[in-house]
Design a protein around this motif. Structure first.
Motif, PDB file in Angstrom:
ATOM      1  N   LEU A  76       0.856  -1.182   0.000  1.00 47.03           N
ATOM      2  CA  LEU A  76       0.000   0.000   0.000  1.00 47.03           C
ATOM      3  C   LEU A  76       0.893   1.233   0.000  1.00 47.03           C
ATOM      4  O   LEU A  76       1.907   1.268   0.708  1.00 47.03           O
ATOM      5  CB  LEU A  76      -0.900   0.031   1.236  1.00 47.03           C
ATOM      6  CG  LEU A  76      -1.902  -1.111   1.416  1.00 47.03           C
ATOM      7  CD1 LEU A  76      -2.702  -0.895   2.691  1.00 47.03           C
ATOM      8  CD2 LEU A  76      -2.825  -1.227   0.219  1.00 47.03           C
ATOM      9  N   VAL A  77       0.565   2.225  -0.794  1.00 51.28           N
ATOM     10  CA  VAL A  77       1.354   3.459  -0.839  1.00 51.28           C
ATOM     11  C   VAL A  77       0.420   4.647  -0.604  1.00 51.28           C
ATOM     12  O   VAL A  77      -0.678   4.706  -1.155  1.00 51.28           O
ATOM     13  CB  VAL A  77       2.100   3.608  -2.187  1.00 51.28           C
ATOM     14  CG1 VAL A  77       3.209   2.586  -2.307  1.00 51.28           C
ATOM     15  CG2 VAL A  77       1.162   3.487  -3.371  1.00 51.28           C
ATOM     16  N   ASP A  78       0.870   5.578   0.221  1.00 51.35           N
ATOM     17  CA  ASP A  78       0.009   6.708   0.563  1.00 51.35           C
ATOM     18  C   ASP A  78      -0.017   7.777  -0.521  1.00 51.35           C
ATOM     19  O   ASP A  78      -0.860   8.663  -0.503  1.00 51.35           O
ATOM     20  CB  ASP A  78       0.428   7.317   1.910  1.00 51.35           C
ATOM     21  CG  ASP A  78       1.846   7.860   1.896  1.00 51.35           C
ATOM     22  OD1 ASP A  78       2.585   7.567   0.930  1.00 51.35           O
ATOM     23  OD2 ASP A  78       2.223   8.561   2.853  1.00 51.35           O
ATOM     24  N   ASN A  79       0.930   7.706  -1.474  1.00 46.88           N
ATOM     25  CA  ASN A  79       0.946   8.660  -2.587  1.00 46.88           C
ATOM     26  C   ASN A  79       1.447   7.921  -3.832  1.00 46.88           C
ATOM     27  O   ASN A  79       2.648   7.884  -4.096  1.00 46.88           O
ATOM     28  CB  ASN A  79       1.844   9.854  -2.260  1.00 46.88           C
ATOM     29  CG  ASN A  79       1.707  10.980  -3.273  1.00 46.88           C
ATOM     30  OD1 ASN A  79       1.834  10.777  -4.466  1.00 46.88           O
ATOM     31  ND2 ASN A  79       1.454  12.181  -2.781  1.00 46.88           N
ATOM     32  N   PRO A  80       0.547   7.339  -4.616  1.00 46.65           N
ATOM     33  CA  PRO A  80       0.967   6.515  -5.753  1.00 46.65           C
ATOM     34  C   PRO A  80       1.868   7.234  -6.752  1.00 46.65           C
ATOM     35  O   PRO A  80       2.824   6.638  -7.257  1.00 46.65           O
ATOM     36  CB  PRO A  80      -0.364   6.112  -6.396  1.00 46.65           C
ATOM     37  CG  PRO A  80      -1.355   6.162  -5.290  1.00 46.65           C
ATOM     38  CD  PRO A  80      -0.923   7.304  -4.419  1.00 46.65           C
ATOM     39  N   SER A  81       1.604   8.492  -7.069  1.00 52.21           N
ATOM     40  CA  SER A  81       2.400   9.179  -8.077  1.00 52.21           C
ATOM     41  C   SER A  81       3.860   9.307  -7.651  1.00 52.21           C
ATOM     42  O   SER A  81       4.774   9.196  -8.477  1.00 52.21           O
ATOM     43  CB  SER A  81       1.814  10.558  -8.376  1.00 52.21           C
ATOM     44  OG  SER A  81       1.848  11.373  -7.217  1.00 52.21           O
ATOM     45  N   ARG A  82       4.108   9.527  -6.379  1.00 49.58           N
ATOM     46  CA  ARG A  82       5.480   9.636  -5.891  1.00 49.58           C
ATOM     47  C   ARG A  82       6.090   8.261  -5.630  1.00 49.58           C
ATOM     48  O   ARG A  82       7.189   7.956  -6.072  1.00 49.58           O
ATOM     49  CB  ARG A  82       5.514  10.457  -4.590  1.00 49.58           C
ATOM     50  CG  ARG A  82       5.233  11.917  -4.783  1.00 49.58           C
ATOM     51  CD  ARG A  82       5.244  12.626  -3.457  1.00 49.58           C
ATOM     52  NE  ARG A  82       4.917  14.036  -3.616  1.00 49.58           N
ATOM     53  CZ  ARG A  82       4.503  14.810  -2.627  1.00 49.58           C
ATOM     54  NH1 ARG A  82       4.370  14.320  -1.419  1.00 49.58           N
ATOM     55  NH2 ARG A  82       4.228  16.076  -2.851  1.00 49.58           N
TER      56      ARG A  82
ATOM     57  N   GLU B 209       3.720  -4.984  -6.367  1.00 48.57           N
ATOM     58  CA  GLU B 209       2.429  -4.447  -6.792  1.00 48.57           C
ATOM     59  C   GLU B 209       2.005  -3.398  -5.770  1.00 48.57           C
ATOM     60  O   GLU B 209       2.009  -3.660  -4.569  1.00 48.57           O
ATOM     61  CB  GLU B 209       1.383  -5.554  -6.872  1.00 48.57           C
ATOM     62  CG  GLU B 209       1.677  -6.602  -7.931  1.00 48.57           C
ATOM     63  CD  GLU B 209       0.600  -7.672  -7.989  1.00 48.57           C
ATOM     64  OE1 GLU B 209      -0.485  -7.453  -7.400  1.00 48.57           O
ATOM     65  OE2 GLU B 209       0.845  -8.725  -8.608  1.00 48.57           O
ATOM     66  N   THR B 210       1.683  -2.200  -6.241  1.00 46.76           N
ATOM     67  CA  THR B 210       1.305  -1.118  -5.339  1.00 46.76           C
ATOM     68  C   THR B 210      -0.153  -0.749  -5.538  1.00 46.76           C
ATOM     69  O   THR B 210      -0.672  -0.788  -6.657  1.00 46.76           O
ATOM     70  CB  THR B 210       2.182   0.124  -5.571  1.00 46.76           C
ATOM     71  OG1 THR B 210       1.995   0.592  -6.903  1.00 46.76           O
ATOM     72  CG2 THR B 210       3.650  -0.192  -5.334  1.00 46.76           C
ATOM     73  N   TYR B 211      -0.786  -0.375  -4.425  1.00 48.28           N
ATOM     74  CA  TYR B 211      -2.188   0.025  -4.458  1.00 48.28           C
ATOM     75  C   TYR B 211      -2.390   1.150  -3.451  1.00 48.28           C
ATOM     76  O   TYR B 211      -1.734   1.194  -2.405  1.00 48.28           O
ATOM     77  CB  TYR B 211      -3.108  -1.148  -4.071  1.00 48.28           C
ATOM     78  CG  TYR B 211      -2.998  -2.340  -4.982  1.00 48.28           C
ATOM     79  CD1 TYR B 211      -3.723  -2.412  -6.167  1.00 48.28           C
ATOM     80  CD2 TYR B 211      -2.156  -3.404  -4.662  1.00 48.28           C
ATOM     81  CE1 TYR B 211      -3.623  -3.515  -7.006  1.00 48.28           C
ATOM     82  CE2 TYR B 211      -2.045  -4.510  -5.496  1.00 48.28           C
ATOM     83  CZ  TYR B 211      -2.781  -4.553  -6.659  1.00 48.28           C
ATOM     84  OH  TYR B 211      -2.672  -5.641  -7.492  1.00 48.28           O
ATOM     85  N   PRO B 212      -3.288   2.068  -3.743  1.00 45.44           N
ATOM     86  CA  PRO B 212      -3.671   3.044  -2.715  1.00 45.44           C
ATOM     87  C   PRO B 212      -4.463   2.325  -1.630  1.00 45.44           C
ATOM     88  O   PRO B 212      -5.166   1.350  -1.913  1.00 45.44           O
ATOM     89  CB  PRO B 212      -4.533   4.045  -3.482  1.00 45.44           C
ATOM     90  CG  PRO B 212      -5.043   3.292  -4.658  1.00 45.44           C
ATOM     91  CD  PRO B 212      -3.991   2.287  -5.021  1.00 45.44           C
TER      92      PRO B 212
END
Length: 203
Positions: free
Chosen positions: A117-123, A142-145
């Motif tokens: 999980l990432v708190d800021n996908p664009s960064r 694999e990243t997800y908000p």
């Protein structure tokens, strides 16, 4: 302000130029194109011309005799000492040491894929993609908000902060009530990059 007044007495045009490039233009840019995040690098032009403005008045003081030369040397030394902590932090901490966090993900992920999980996908996505290729990770990331759907599938949670004095909490709760525990925290120097905290999902 003393330097600006000194230059104004010599040349109104030069003083107007300094006033515009250091103060007026940055204010106008922020007014026309406001941003939620404002970085120090946006003001590098202001810093450059502020230093030139200060050099003007220090040169004038230097020419006033022995006291002027002593004052100028002390002022320059004070400037160097005041900046030494920032320079040391930048050398030691850099923009952040992202690779150790990726190594932790690579070594401790239980499944065949690292679901994060990432708190800021664009960064975060750009950072992860860049450093994952350097590390040649065997597990794909694999990243997800964070959401109530993704929280239960994710094993990791990456939290970033632009505050160089950020103190991450030991536990955070993702949507859906899923708890993640802090396993690693890497600060940054504050001028560029960001603070990064890695959380692992509790059983």
């Amino acid at each position: 302000m003393a330097a600006l007044v000194s230059v104004f007495r010599q040349s109104v045009q030069r003083a107007t130029f300094y006033l515009c490039v250091i103060f007026v233009f940055p204010i106008l840019i922020l007014a026309v194109a406001p941003r939620e995040d404002i970085y120090p690098r946006y003001f590098l032009n202001s810093v450059l011309f502020t230093l030139l403005l200060w050099s003007d008045i220090l040169g004038s003081i230097w020419r006033r005799g022995k006291f002027g030369r002593v004052f100028t040397i002390v002022a320059l030394l004070a400037f160097m000492v005041a900046n030494s902590r920032h320079i040391a932090d930048l050398i030691i901490l850099q923009r952040n040491h992202y690779l150790p966090i990726l190594q932790t993900i690579e070594e401790q992920t239980k499944g065949a894929r690292a679901i994060v999980l990432v708190d800021n996908p664009s960064r975060q996505d750009a950072m992860l993609d860049f450093y994952a290729r350097q590390l040649s990770m065997t597990r794909p990331i694999e990243t997800y908000p964070p959401s109530s759907e993704t929280s239960f599938a994710a094993e990791w949670y990456l939290v970033h902060s632009l505050d160089s004095h950020f103190e991450p909490p030991e536990t955070i709760t993702a949507p859906g009530g899923v708890a993640f525990h802090l396993v690693e925290h890497d600060p940054f120097a504050g001028l560029s990059g960001w603070d990064l905290s890695l959380y692992h999902r509790e059983p």
